[in-house]
Design an enzyme around this catalytic site. Structure first.
Site, short mmCIF file in Angstrom:
data_model
loop_
_atom_site.label_atom_id
_atom_site.label_comp_id
_atom_site.label_asym_id
_atom_site.label_seq_id
_atom_site.Cartn_x
_atom_site.Cartn_y
_atom_site.Cartn_z
N PRO A 32 0.83 -1.30 0.02
CA PRO A 32 0.09 0.00 0.01
C PRO A 32 0.80 1.23 -0.01
O PRO A 32 1.89 1.24 0.45
CB PRO A 32 -0.61 -0.05 1.37
CG PRO A 32 -0.71 -1.62 1.64
CD PRO A 32 0.53 -1.92 1.25
N LYS A 33 0.39 2.17 -0.65
CA LYS A 33 1.12 3.64 -0.72
C LYS A 33 0.54 4.40 0.75
O LYS A 33 -0.65 4.67 0.44
CB LYS A 33 1.09 4.37 -2.04
CG LYS A 33 1.74 5.66 -1.94
CD LYS A 33 1.63 6.48 -3.11
CE LYS A 33 2.50 7.61 -3.27
NZ LYS A 33 2.10 8.36 -1.96
N TRP A 34 1.12 4.65 1.45
CA TRP A 34 0.90 5.46 2.43
C TRP A 34 1.00 6.91 2.27
O TRP A 34 1.88 7.69 1.79
CB TRP A 34 1.61 5.13 3.97
CG TRP A 34 1.63 3.71 4.16
CD1 TRP A 34 2.33 2.64 3.58
CD2 TRP A 34 0.80 3.36 5.15
NE1 TRP A 34 2.04 1.62 4.21
CE2 TRP A 34 1.06 1.74 5.18
CE3 TRP A 34 -0.39 3.65 5.77
CZ2 TRP A 34 0.48 0.79 5.81
CZ3 TRP A 34 -1.04 2.63 6.84
CH2 TRP A 34 -0.61 1.45 6.67
N ASP A 179 -3.11 5.98 -0.45
CA ASP A 179 -3.07 6.90 -1.68
C ASP A 179 -2.59 5.92 -2.96
O ASP A 179 -2.27 6.48 -3.93
CB ASP A 179 -1.66 7.99 -1.40
CG ASP A 179 -1.70 8.89 -2.48
OD1 ASP A 179 -2.96 9.20 -2.81
OD2 ASP A 179 -0.73 9.60 -2.63
N GLY A 180 -2.87 4.71 -2.71
CA GLY A 180 -2.55 3.81 -4.06
C GLY A 180 -1.73 2.57 -3.67
O GLY A 180 -1.75 2.23 -2.46
#
Length: 360
Positions: A32-34, A179-180
């Site tokens: 996951p993009k934090w 965020d993605g």
């Protein structure tokens, strides 16, 4: 541990290039993009140094994280990760920004009111020795071993090799404010300052009212950005963000195209009284200075809110676009009154605790 270029600050973080979709094929680790502040933590002796993305120290702003890293991380390690603040609805970037305050007393209060967490996702050194030349898969395995018993507020980011799982994360985790998804080649070494990873973000479109603009830099013959608005449930036009990625030719064309809308624009304009708007409950209008505007010239030119534009955006932060939207096209067929928040995709919040408990 001895201070060496590979284990002491500063180290430029490895970066990511934007991709439209998750890469196909084998050989990738997905995370996951934090949505927080990138940080590299150096645990040296009895101390800890928290470095920002631009190599500045962050310790003074996050004293609770400094203490936690000293207590929970083994000596001689260097860990790349993200500082985040978790709120009732997921990650709260606004609350995180508030933590960068110059007053020590304010920092101490915020550390209690909105404590931060550190999410680890790469291992740059362990036992005083650099691991940056190891492949990504080996660094991840060592990071899992190093943090297998770690306790909050330090967390290990979830990871998967399954593209279907990563696609599910892309759709589901956004509700927690992520965020993605990041895709990392398994065999890649850690490459400071290089775009050696892939970043896949959410992208959606919205029809917005154009209610103003700002000049391009110090000129008066080119448009810098268009100010976008959406109507809320009360029928009030809220400033939701800007779109600004234009060629110079288009910037000059926009001056002529928008000229008719400048006539009597301030009369009955919904943002005419922005200067009087105060407090957290005030309607969103352009032009108000804050600590985050850093003294920038926020002067804007009003336009009669009669034109509609379609833009691409990644996600909302509260009631505004998190980043600048991308201009797609004019929508002459769309009445401005139909540009409402209810057109936007609503994502069901996903419990942040479940994200933190993701298994490798």
């Amino acid at each position: 541990m001895p201070a060496t270029p590979a284990t002491s600050p500063p180290i430029e973080p490895m970066l990511a290039k934007i991709a439209d979709e998750l890469p196909k094929g084998e050989g990738f680790l997905f995370e996951p993009k934090w949505d927080g502040f990138r940080a590299i933590v150096f645990r040296n002796g009895d101390e800890c140094f928290i470095q920002s993305r631009d190599s500045r120290p962050l310790n003074r702003y996050f004293p609770e994280l400094e203490r936690a890293c000293i207590e929970r991380l083994p000596r001689g390690c260097v860990i790349d990760g993200e500082i985040v603040v978790a709120g009732p609805q997921g990650l709260d970037f606004d609350a995180l920004q508030q933590r960068l305050h110059p007053a020590a007393s304010r920092v101490a209060r915020l550390a209690q009111a909105t404590p931060a967490s550190f999410v680890a996702f790469d291992l740059l050194a362990a036992g005083g020795r650099s691991t940056m030349q190891l492949p990504q898969s080996e660094r991840r395995a060592r990071l899992e071993s190093l943090l297998k018993t770690v306790k909050p507020p330090v967390h290990l980011t979830p990871v998967t090799k399954d593209r279907a799982v990563a696609q599910d994360w892309l759709e589901r985790f956004e509700g927690a404010g992520l965020d993605g998804v990041i895709a990392k080649p398994e065999t890649a070494t850690y490459q400071p300052g290089k775009r050696a990873m892939f970043k896949i973000k959410h992208a959606r479109t919205a029809d917005c009212v154009v209610a103003g603009f700002r000049w391009y830099r110090d000129t008066d013959d080119a448009v810098g950005s268009l100010l976008l608005g959406l109507y809320n449930d009360a029928g009030v036009l809220q400033h939701v963000g800007v779109t600004s990625a234009f060629t110079m030719a288009m910037r000059r064309e926009l001056v002529e195209e928008l000229a008719p809308l400048r006539k009597d624009a301030l009369k009955d304009h919904p943002w005419a009284g922005w200067a009087e708007a105060t407090g957290d409950d005030a309607n969103r209008m352009p032009g108000a200075q804050s600590r985050w505007s850093a003294g920038k010239d926020l002067t804007w030119e009003p336009l009669r809110p009669e034109r509609v534009v379609e833009v691409k955006y990644d996600h909302l932060q509260g009631d505004r676009f998190r980043h600048a939207a991308v201009f797609l096209r004019w929508r002459p067929d769309k009445p401005p009154q139909e540009c409402r928040y209810d057109q936007l995709e609503v994502v069901t919040p996903f419990e942040l605790a479940k994200v933190f408990k993701g298994k490798a």
